[in-house]
Enzyme design. Structure first.
Site, PDB file in Angstrom:
ATOM      1  CB  CYS A  38      -0.876   0.020   1.249  1.00 32.59           C
ATOM      2  SG  CYS A  38      -2.057  -1.303   1.325  1.00 32.59           S
ATOM      3  CB  ALA A  39       3.579   2.148  -2.343  1.00 35.35           C
ATOM      4  N   GLY A  62       4.413   7.061  -1.303  1.00 39.31           N
ATOM      5  CA  GLY A  62       5.772   6.533  -1.245  1.00 39.31           C
ATOM      6  C   GLY A  62       6.621   6.980  -0.068  1.00 39.31           C
ATOM      7  N   GLY A  63       5.984   7.447   0.993  1.00 39.66           N
ATOM      8  CA  GLY A  63       6.761   7.855   2.177  1.00 39.66           C
ATOM      9  C   GLY A  63       7.646   6.729   2.685  1.00 39.66           C
ATOM     10  CE  LYS A  64       4.772   3.947   7.188  1.00 43.47           C
ATOM     11  NZ  LYS A  64       3.721   4.879   6.684  1.00 43.47           N
ATOM     12  CG  ASP A  77      -1.870   2.877  -3.377  1.00 45.61           C
ATOM     13  OD1 ASP A  77      -1.443   2.969  -2.208  1.00 45.61           O
ATOM     14  OD2 ASP A  77      -2.996   3.273  -3.702  1.00 45.61           O
ATOM     15  CG  ASP A 111       1.495   2.415   5.869  1.00 44.72           C
ATOM     16  OD1 ASP A 111       1.012   2.359   7.003  1.00 44.72           O
ATOM     17  OD2 ASP A 111       1.906   3.474   5.355  1.00 44.72           O
ATOM     18  CB  CYS A 117      -1.367   6.316  11.103  1.00 48.69           C
ATOM     19  SG  CYS A 117      -2.448   6.629   9.706  1.00 48.69           S
TER      20      CYS A 117
END
Ligand SMILES: C[S@@+](CC[C@H](N)C(=O)[O-])C[C@H]1O[C@@H](n2cnc3c(N)ncnc32)[C@H](O)[C@@H]1O
Length: 452
Positions: A264-265, A268-270, A288, A334, A387
């Protein structure tokens, strides 16, 4: 073009309220108006929007006492104008009450007519004079109601948190959620080291700090220009990312040369962090369901100097290993979630989320975790993250998974003292705004059994 920051704040809040928009989207829709403001007026506009959303329930409690019309019967524009002005009176000492009220009356005349302007004038003058007489519910007799009004949380959520965390923890958590968080970013170690980046940032921001847990995090406050205008941003020397989100990727612990799926990119933070930890060697599939997000991810990866990412638009719920050329050494999921752990950054979410969202998303998370698990090689690692601090999206998803999938077990990774403070007895990573000054995150690291 409207030039008054209070009027623009009103427009942003009204369009956010009326449509099923996130605050980010509503801000984007009004970006042209906002860009015409001076730096000080931009700051004021921002402070009013975020302030009203952080403190809406407390503001409404005061308004109720001085309005002869129930708030529910007041149209959106005059209601938000009342909220914006009362926020200035109750929470901002730099604006005298009479000036804030005069501006509100002027705006009301233009947007809602003379009669409404008269009503707004009367309510606000009365509230400005008598607000110190307002009382709160008794915290012992009505703890959830007290938390809801004192810290501006919808009653369903204050009741849930009071039950789950207890009165003291819920109060601390809510207080922290209503403060302005520091801006945190992650050094792009493919281009620069953390110390050198911190030095560069000290020219354009204040209170530069190296994060305690995340190895490459830097936090700061009061940027003198928008972050996207920082030279270091344009050069791809960092990505904006909260410390908790950085620790999630550390929990995944990708290594150079491996095959990794970021299932679940999103933007693209992670993914960027995974590439750094892999020293730009190996393969990352960034997947995604929203192709537009992957387009952004691709161009951002170029700017960051990352060469090992391949994007893949997929619906994880409809994929199997046949859609890939190989099993993965590590998979990060994520998952889409309520976002109730990031209310200090997105205060709008507390007014749009509902109890049903928690159940709906938890059901989706369970299915997505199971789908992602099928893509992990024997002996490989699966990290599930959200989160949110809600049990339904946290432990319950993992327990449900482990009951069904005997080929997986919880894997202990962080053993040092530093990280163990963030781990629960069940070996889950849990962070909270009040205890860690980070976003509220939950993550579990799971290992697939090796073939015997
Ligand atoms: C929490 S966000 C991911 C944030 C991202 N990992 C980051 O660090 O910036 C969850 C993502 O899941 C994606 N998503 C939702 N449903 C999905 C599905 N069925 N299959 C694949 N991705 C999905 C959303 O588009 C969203 O980008």
């Amino acid at each position: 073009m409207i030039k008054d920051p209070r009027h623009i704040a009103l427009n942003v809040l009204c369009s956010w309220h009326k449509a099923s928009l996130t605050l980010d989207k509503s801000l984007e829709n009004h970006s042209e108006e906002i860009s015409c403001l001076s730096k000080n007026d931009k700051n004021l506009c921002n402070a009013l929007i975020f302030g009203v959303l952080r403190h809406r329930e407390s503001i409404d409690h005061t308004l109720c006492a001085f309005s002869n019309i129930p708030l529910i019967k007041i149209d959106t524009a005059p209601l938000y104008l009342l909220r914006i002005t009362l926020f200035q009176i109750l929470y901002m000492d730099r604006i005298p009450a009479f000036a804030a009220i005069n501006t509100a009356v002027d705006i009301a005349k233009k947007t809602s007519g003379k009669k409404t302007a008269g009503f707004i004038n009367a309510v606000l003058r009365n509230a400005a004079k008598n607000n110190s007489k307002i009382t709160l519910p008794d915290p012992k007799a009505e703890p959830a109601k007290f938390i809801s009004i004192q810290y501006s949380l919808p009653l369903w959520l204050s009741g849930k948190w009071n039950h789950a965390f207890g009165f003291e923890k819920s109060s601390l958590l809510c207080r922290q959620i209503n403060t302005i968080p520091p801006i945190t970013l992650r050094t792009n170690t493919l281009k620069i080291d953390r110390q050198s980046l911190a030095q560069k940032l000290s020219l354009v921001a204040k209170n530069i700090d190296l994060t305690e847990y995340a190895d490459q995090g830097v936090s700061f406050t009061n940027p003198s220009i928008p972050i996207r205008e920082f030279e270091a941003f344009k050069l791809g020397l960092f990505q904006i990312q909260d410390e908790a989100a950085q620790i999630v990727t550390q929990l995944l612990s990708p290594r150079p040369g491996e095959k990794i799926l970021d299932a679940c990119a999103g933007l693209g933070g992670k993914t960027g962090h995974i590439a750094q930890l892999m020293e730009n060697k190996g393969i990352i599939i960034a997947a995604d369901v929203e192709p537009k997000k992957l387009e952004f991810l691709e161009s951002d990866a170029k700017k960051l100097g990352i060469e090992i990412i391949r994007t893949k638009p997929i619906n994880l719920l409809k994929t199997s290993i046949k859609d890939f050329d190989f099993y993965f050494d590590r998979v990060l999921i994520d998952a889409p979630c309520t976002g109730l752990g990031v209310l200090r950054r997105n205060p709008d979410a507390k007014w749009k989320r509902s109890k049903n969202d928690i159940a709906r998303l938890a059901a989706k998370q369970k299915k997505m975790l199971n789908a992602a698990a099928n893509l992990v090689k024997p002996g490989g690692i699966l990290v599930y993250a959200v989160c949110s601090c809600e049990r339904e999206e946290n432990e319950e998803v993992i327990h449900n998974f482990l009951n069904k999938r005997k080929d997986f077990s919880i894997d202990t990774h962080f053993k040092s003292n530093k990280y163990s403070r963030l781990m629960t007895r069940d070996k889950f990573l849990k962070t909270y705004p009040d205890t860690n000054n980070m976003d509220g995150f939950f993550a579990a690291r799971l290992k697939r059994k090796s073939r015997s």
